[in-house]
Write an enzyme that holds these catalytic residues in place. Structure first.
Site, PDB file in Angstrom:
ATOM      1  N   SER A 254       0.846  -1.192   0.000  1.00 23.34           N
ATOM      2  CA  SER A 254       0.000   0.000   0.000  1.00 23.34           C
ATOM      3  C   SER A 254       0.879   1.239   0.000  1.00 23.34           C
ATOM      4  O   SER A 254       2.096   1.143  -0.051  1.00 23.34           O
ATOM      5  CB  SER A 254      -0.912   0.007   1.222  1.00 23.34           C
ATOM      6  OG  SER A 254      -0.142   0.247   2.372  1.00 23.34           O
ATOM      7  N   LYS A 255       0.225   2.386   0.080  1.00 25.64           N
ATOM      8  CA  LYS A 255       0.972   3.649   0.000  1.00 25.64           C
ATOM      9  C   LYS A 255       2.073   3.738   1.049  1.00 25.64           C
ATOM     10  O   LYS A 255       3.079   4.405   0.844  1.00 25.64           O
ATOM     11  CB  LYS A 255       0.062   4.869   0.194  1.00 25.64           C
ATOM     12  CG  LYS A 255      -1.277   4.781  -0.481  1.00 25.64           C
ATOM     13  CD  LYS A 255      -2.336   4.195   0.448  1.00 25.64           C
ATOM     14  CE  LYS A 255      -3.251   3.286  -0.347  1.00 25.64           C
ATOM     15  NZ  LYS A 255      -3.746   2.100   0.311  1.00 25.64           N
ATOM     16  N   ARG A 256       1.862   3.073   2.141  1.00 24.10           N
ATOM     17  CA  ARG A 256       2.847   3.163   3.218  1.00 24.10           C
ATOM     18  C   ARG A 256       4.225   2.661   2.794  1.00 24.10           C
ATOM     19  O   ARG A 256       5.220   2.964   3.436  1.00 24.10           O
ATOM     20  CB  ARG A 256       2.376   2.350   4.433  1.00 24.10           C
ATOM     21  CG  ARG A 256       1.195   2.939   5.158  1.00 24.10           C
ATOM     22  CD  ARG A 256       0.753   2.044   6.295  1.00 24.10           C
ATOM     23  NE  ARG A 256       0.182   0.784   5.834  1.00 24.10           N
ATOM     24  CZ  ARG A 256       0.779  -0.385   5.946  1.00 24.10           C
ATOM     25  NH1 ARG A 256       1.949  -0.474   6.505  1.00 24.10           N
ATOM     26  NH2 ARG A 256       0.179  -1.472   5.505  1.00 24.10           N
ATOM     27  N   HIS A 257       4.254   1.858   1.770  1.00 21.41           N
ATOM     28  CA  HIS A 257       5.527   1.246   1.389  1.00 21.41           C
ATOM     29  C   HIS A 257       6.305   2.053   0.355  1.00 21.41           C
ATOM     30  O   HIS A 257       7.050   1.498  -0.432  1.00 21.41           O
ATOM     31  CB  HIS A 257       5.269  -0.159   0.842  1.00 21.41           C
ATOM     32  CG  HIS A 257       4.577  -1.038   1.830  1.00 21.41           C
ATOM     33  ND1 HIS A 257       3.239  -1.360   1.754  1.00 21.41           N
ATOM     34  CD2 HIS A 257       5.037  -1.628   2.946  1.00 21.41           C
ATOM     35  CE1 HIS A 257       2.915  -2.135   2.770  1.00 21.41           C
ATOM     36  NE2 HIS A 257       3.985  -2.310   3.510  1.00 21.41           N
TER      37      HIS A 257
END
Length: 489
Positions: A254-257
RNA sequence: GGCGCCAUCGUCUAGCGGUUAGGACGGCGGGUUUUCAGCCCGUUAGCCGGAGUUCGAGUCUCCGUGGCGCUACCA
């Protein structure tokens, strides 16, 4: 066997590598087994917090950029259109009506408030969550009364109370669910729009989809769809769930990565064939040890049965390496073309570039190809060849532009390079440097290093002789002269 | 909590009862050289645990453990 596969993105998010990877598998299956690759927009979630029309553009851009343009989709149409679910609403309503008529589905009048409350209680009690089926057991008179009141309702799937529902997955094998653990899923929302579960089944059937290739995260909801196929009297497609792509923390990507949105990879300077190559290796491996492959080579070896079952972590380091491999295999003319926008955006060349800039770029490509990992490396790598350096690299200056020895090397070089008017070739440059070193009675290495810093402003770069040839005699002499001012004592 | 899936080097993976458990990325070391990169060579590191089946288990079965996913009128 003719296969029809589809990629079914939703414009509720920017498409990310995980999504596009399934599109790559779809495309591969269609091409490998001689069929059609369809792309259908699943836009039944119109919540303005999630739905963003601009994502549609990104989906289109990503597919085209990757070179897997669908055979049938909303952009070019096709025999089973429209390919946008919001334009097919009547089909879902018909299916829902048919389901109700056969008692395979029922109207549910429960409010969202009641549902939320019910869920909260279930969670507090620690029991499994799921609809309590209150409206399933309404008497005919109650049903009639509610209907006459004109209350909003959803349509829910009437899941069998007993028995099991299973399916055979091409990747995961037989999967079975106890019907008691399957929820009476909402099929039609109270606004008359379908949920994914209904829409996907109806469309896949009407579009003649033979293989449903999608992420493993859909496995738990597959029994609902299997039930739907049965209730509607339709044949099931072949189920092909592919393992998820994870971030470095082993969680669903997800965006967190960091960069996961596909368009980010385009902007960062990855090559389409490298992305394709890398994504397909996340979950599939060719028989042999050759990992760097062209699309054609992948197609030749690809086999749906070879897809593995374990989730793969997206390894940015390996992607970067692989991109470098593909850059080195890239046609030089095409590579120059690909670098151009990156150079223009950095203001290193014009947009459009001048003829001279194009020539310099073309001459530079063979020298830079083995030092590039991303197209976005081009500006930093190539800047010294388009513009005279403002000032030398500090360490380089300290090491190679300091002291009287450096000064005499420079002076000798200025003289040597300006004493000849012929075009400067690499051979000629080498000869000149050798001559200077000889006349000074020193090894040529220090001369090379001093010239490199003087002319390019940096200590690193391609072989000096080739670099000088790219620059040409005039610029070399000019820069050497100017560098004399850079020498410190 | 319930349900489902998964389990080989740090990472991607090969392996489909008998292998010195192979390759790639990364890391480390060396070579080539004019620096960087590239290239070449070497090296590092792995079968989650326990039972069982079998002459023999990374491979088959079961249990455990761990990880992930799903559990919405989102897809």
């Amino acid at each position: 066997m003719s296969v029809r596969v589809r990629y079914a993105p939703s414009p509720t998010g920017s498409p990310h590598v995980g999504n596009l990877r399934t599109a790559v598998f779809d495309w591969l299956a269609a091409r490998k087994y001689g069929g059609q690759f369809i792309t259908r927009l699943e836009d039944t979630d119109r919540d303005p917090k999630r739905y963003k029309p601009e994502y549609i553009r990104e989906i289109e851009e990503s597919l085209i950029w990757l070179g897997i343009t669908p055979d049938e989709w909303w952009v070019s149409g096709g025999p089973c259109g429209p390919y946008i679910q919001s334009e097919r609403l009547h089909l879902y309503r018909e299916a829902a009506d048919a389901l109700i008529a056969r008692n395979m589905a029922y109207r549910c009048y429960c409010t969202e408030e009641r549902l939320a409350e019910m869920r909260a209680q279930q969670q507090a009690a620690g029991t499994g969550t799921g609809y309590d089926r209150r409206c399933r057991w309404l008497t005919d008179t109650e049903r009639l009364r509610l209907s006459e009141e004109g209350l909003p309702y959803t349509v829910r799937l009437a899941v069998p109370l007993e028995g099991t529902t299973g399916y055979t997955d091409l990747v995961f094998g037989d999967v079975t669910f106890d019907n008691r653990t399957v929820d009476d899923q909402v099929l039609l929302k109270s606004n008359g729009w379908p949920t994914y579960h209904l829409a996907v089944v109806v469309d896949d059937h009407h579009m003649g989809i033979t293989h449903v290739i999608r992420g493993e995260d859909w496995m738990p909801s597959t029994p609902k769809q299997v039930l739907l196929y049965g209730a509607l009297g339709w044949d099931q497609p072949v189920w092909v769930h592919i393992p998820l792509t994870l971030g470095s923390d082993r969680k669903k990507l997800s965006k967190r990565h960091g960069a996961t949105q596909f368009v980010d990879f385009i902007r960062m300077g990855y090559l389409p064939e490298a992305m394709f190559n890398f994504m397909v290796l996340l979950g599939w491996a060719p028989g042999d040890d050759r990992e760097v492959m062209t699309v054609a080579e992948i197609l030749e070896r690809f086999d749906l049965n070879g897809i593995g079952r374990n989730p793969a972590i997206f390894d940015y380091d390996k992607l970067r390496w692989m991109n470098g491999e593909h850059i080195r295999r890239c046609d030089h003319g095409r590579l120059a073309e690909l670098c151009r926008p990156f150079l223009a955006e950095a203001g290193i060349i014009g947009d459009p570039p001048s003829e001279e800039e194009n020539e310099t770029l073309a001459a530079l490509i063979p020298l830079m190809v083995e030092r590039m990992h991303l197209l976005s490396d081009a500006p930093a790598l190539m800047a010294p060849y388009f513009r005279d350096p403002e000032e030398p690299d500090a360490a380089g200056r300290r090491k190679w532009l300091t002291g009287s020895d450096a000064r005499s090397r420079l002076t000798a070089c200025v003289e040597a390079f300006s004493s000849d008017g012929s075009p400067l070739t690499a051979e000629c440059a080498e000869e000149t440097i050798n001559r200077v070193a000889e006349s000074l009675g020193i090894p040529r290495a220090p001369v090379i290093h001093t010239v490199r810093v003087a002319v390019t402003g940096t200590m690193v770069g391609p072989g000096l002789f080739e670099a000088l040839a790219v620059l040409g005699r005039e610029r070399v002499v000019r820069r050497l002269q100017r560098a004399q001012e850079w020498v410190v004592e």
